[in-house]
Design an enzyme around this catalytic site. Structure first.
Site, PDB file in Angstrom:
ATOM      1  N   HIS A 101      -4.633   6.007  -1.381  1.00 37.07           N
ATOM      2  CA  HIS A 101      -5.229   5.966  -0.042  1.00 37.07           C
ATOM      3  C   HIS A 101      -4.182   6.235   1.041  1.00 37.07           C
ATOM      4  O   HIS A 101      -4.527   6.512   2.184  1.00 37.07           O
ATOM      5  CB  HIS A 101      -5.891   4.607   0.173  1.00 37.07           C
ATOM      6  CG  HIS A 101      -7.201   4.659   0.898  1.00 37.07           C
ATOM      7  ND1 HIS A 101      -8.003   5.769   0.958  1.00 37.07           N
ATOM      8  CD2 HIS A 101      -7.857   3.701   1.606  1.00 37.07           C
ATOM      9  CE1 HIS A 101      -9.091   5.501   1.656  1.00 37.07           C
ATOM     10  NE2 HIS A 101      -9.021   4.260   2.074  1.00 37.07           N
TER      11      HIS A 101
ATOM     12  N   ASN B 161     -13.777   6.278   5.216  1.00 34.32           N
ATOM     13  CA  ASN B 161     -13.945   5.354   6.344  1.00 34.32           C
ATOM     14  C   ASN B 161     -12.914   5.546   7.456  1.00 34.32           C
ATOM     15  O   ASN B 161     -13.202   5.269   8.618  1.00 34.32           O
ATOM     16  CB  ASN B 161     -13.961   3.910   5.858  1.00 34.32           C
ATOM     17  CG  ASN B 161     -15.241   3.588   5.119  1.00 34.32           C
ATOM     18  OD1 ASN B 161     -16.305   4.118   5.443  1.00 34.32           O
ATOM     19  ND2 ASN B 161     -15.147   2.734   4.112  1.00 34.32           N
TER      20      ASN B 161
ATOM     21  N   ASN C 232      -9.396   1.812   8.142  1.00 33.64           N
ATOM     22  CA  ASN C 232     -10.735   1.863   8.722  1.00 33.64           C
ATOM     23  C   ASN C 232     -10.764   1.643  10.227  1.00 33.64           C
ATOM     24  O   ASN C 232     -11.833   1.661  10.828  1.00 33.64           O
ATOM     25  CB  ASN C 232     -11.650   0.859   8.020  1.00 33.64           C
ATOM     26  CG  ASN C 232     -11.769   1.145   6.539  1.00 33.64           C
ATOM     27  OD1 ASN C 232     -11.325   2.183   6.048  1.00 33.64           O
ATOM     28  ND2 ASN C 232     -12.377   0.232   5.810  1.00 33.64           N
TER      29      ASN C 232
ATOM     30  N   TYR D  15       0.804  -1.222   0.000  1.00 32.98           N
ATOM     31  CA  TYR D  15       0.000   0.000   0.000  1.00 32.98           C
ATOM     32  C   TYR D  15       0.838   1.275   0.000  1.00 32.98           C
ATOM     33  O   TYR D  15       0.289   2.371  -0.073  1.00 32.98           O
ATOM     34  CB  TYR D  15      -0.916   0.024   1.231  1.00 32.98           C
ATOM     35  CG  TYR D  15      -1.870  -1.133   1.285  1.00 32.98           C
ATOM     36  CD1 TYR D  15      -2.962  -1.193   0.431  1.00 32.98           C
ATOM     37  CD2 TYR D  15      -1.678  -2.176   2.183  1.00 32.98           C
ATOM     38  CE1 TYR D  15      -3.847  -2.254   0.472  1.00 32.98           C
ATOM     39  CE2 TYR D  15      -2.559  -3.243   2.234  1.00 32.98           C
ATOM     40  CZ  TYR D  15      -3.636  -3.275   1.377  1.00 32.98           C
ATOM     41  OH  TYR D  15      -4.512  -4.329   1.422  1.00 32.98           O
TER      42      TYR D  15
ATOM     43  N   TYR E  20      -5.252  -0.883   9.995  1.00 40.18           N
ATOM     44  CA  TYR E  20      -5.674  -0.522   8.645  1.00 40.18           C
ATOM     45  C   TYR E  20      -6.490   0.754   8.735  1.00 40.18           C
ATOM     46  O   TYR E  20      -6.986   1.138   9.798  1.00 40.18           O
ATOM     47  CB  TYR E  20      -6.407  -1.683   7.975  1.00 40.18           C
ATOM     48  CG  TYR E  20      -5.422  -2.710   7.480  1.00 40.18           C
ATOM     49  CD1 TYR E  20      -4.862  -2.599   6.216  1.00 40.18           C
ATOM     50  CD2 TYR E  20      -4.994  -3.745   8.302  1.00 40.18           C
ATOM     51  CE1 TYR E  20      -3.910  -3.509   5.777  1.00 40.18           C
ATOM     52  CE2 TYR E  20      -4.051  -4.658   7.876  1.00 40.18           C
ATOM     53  CZ  TYR E  20      -3.507  -4.535   6.610  1.00 40.18           C
ATOM     54  OH  TYR E  20      -2.564  -5.424   6.184  1.00 40.18           O
TER      55      TYR E  20
END
Length: 176
Positions: free
Chosen positions: A19, A113, A67, A14, A65
């Site tokens: 994001h 989120n 969220n 990631y 993570y």
């Protein structure tokens, strides 16, 4: 003491995704305005302690993570007794064009989120957030768009506002 939290997801997969622009912004700050820092791994986060001028600042990259970021943020706020007025959250925003940004003093999650989880955990919308535009590609799913690594050209495009955002963050740090 100020708390600046960059939102993102942990792990190499990631690292350079849209994001993770909050993590990228923290890295940019650590490499440009911070000369001496101490890193602590605590509360499922990397916490970089640094003096910026006469202010102690915690730059945080939660390793939960995206969220679930709110749990780490709440623990850090409580441990260091930081008031909400001294919290700034950095996040991506698909509704802003690439390279644009928006500073909000309070408000909702806007469908994000990570912000939603912070609002839920803190039980308030009254914290500052700096949203960094990543735009949106309607030709692919939102998840794929946000979680697929970006090429160097796209990275330069989304990071073009980092020097200006850095100045906004410096002003936040110096605001007593």
């Amino acid at each position: 003491m100020k708390l600046i939290v960059g939102l993102g997801n942990p792990g190499q997969n990631y690292q350079f995704t849209l994001h993770n622009i909050g993590f990228m912004m923290i890295d940019y700050l650590l490499n440009t305005i911070i000369t001496d820092k101490k890193i602590v791994k605590k509360h499922n986060s990397y916490i970089y302690k640094a003096n910026v001028g006469s202010n102690l600042v915690l730059f945080v990259k939660p390793q939960t993570y995206m969220n679930s970021s709110g749990h780490a943020v709440k623990k850090i706020l409580n441990e260091y007794k930081i008031i909400l007025n001294d919290l700034l959250v950095l996040s991506d925003d698909i509704y802003l064009p690439e390279g644009n940004y928006k500073l909000k003093l309070k408000g909702g999650h806007g469908g994000h989120n990570g912000l939603r989880n912070i609002i839920d955990c803190l039980q308030t919308k009254k914290f500052k957030r700096l949203k960094i535009g990543v735009s949106q590609d309607h030709n692919i799913s939102l998840e794929d768009y946000l979680l697929t690594p970006i090429d160097d050209k796209k990275k330069l495009m989304v990071q073009k506002s980092f020097p200006i955002i850095s100045n906004i963050i410096k002003n936040f740090i110096q605001d007593c």
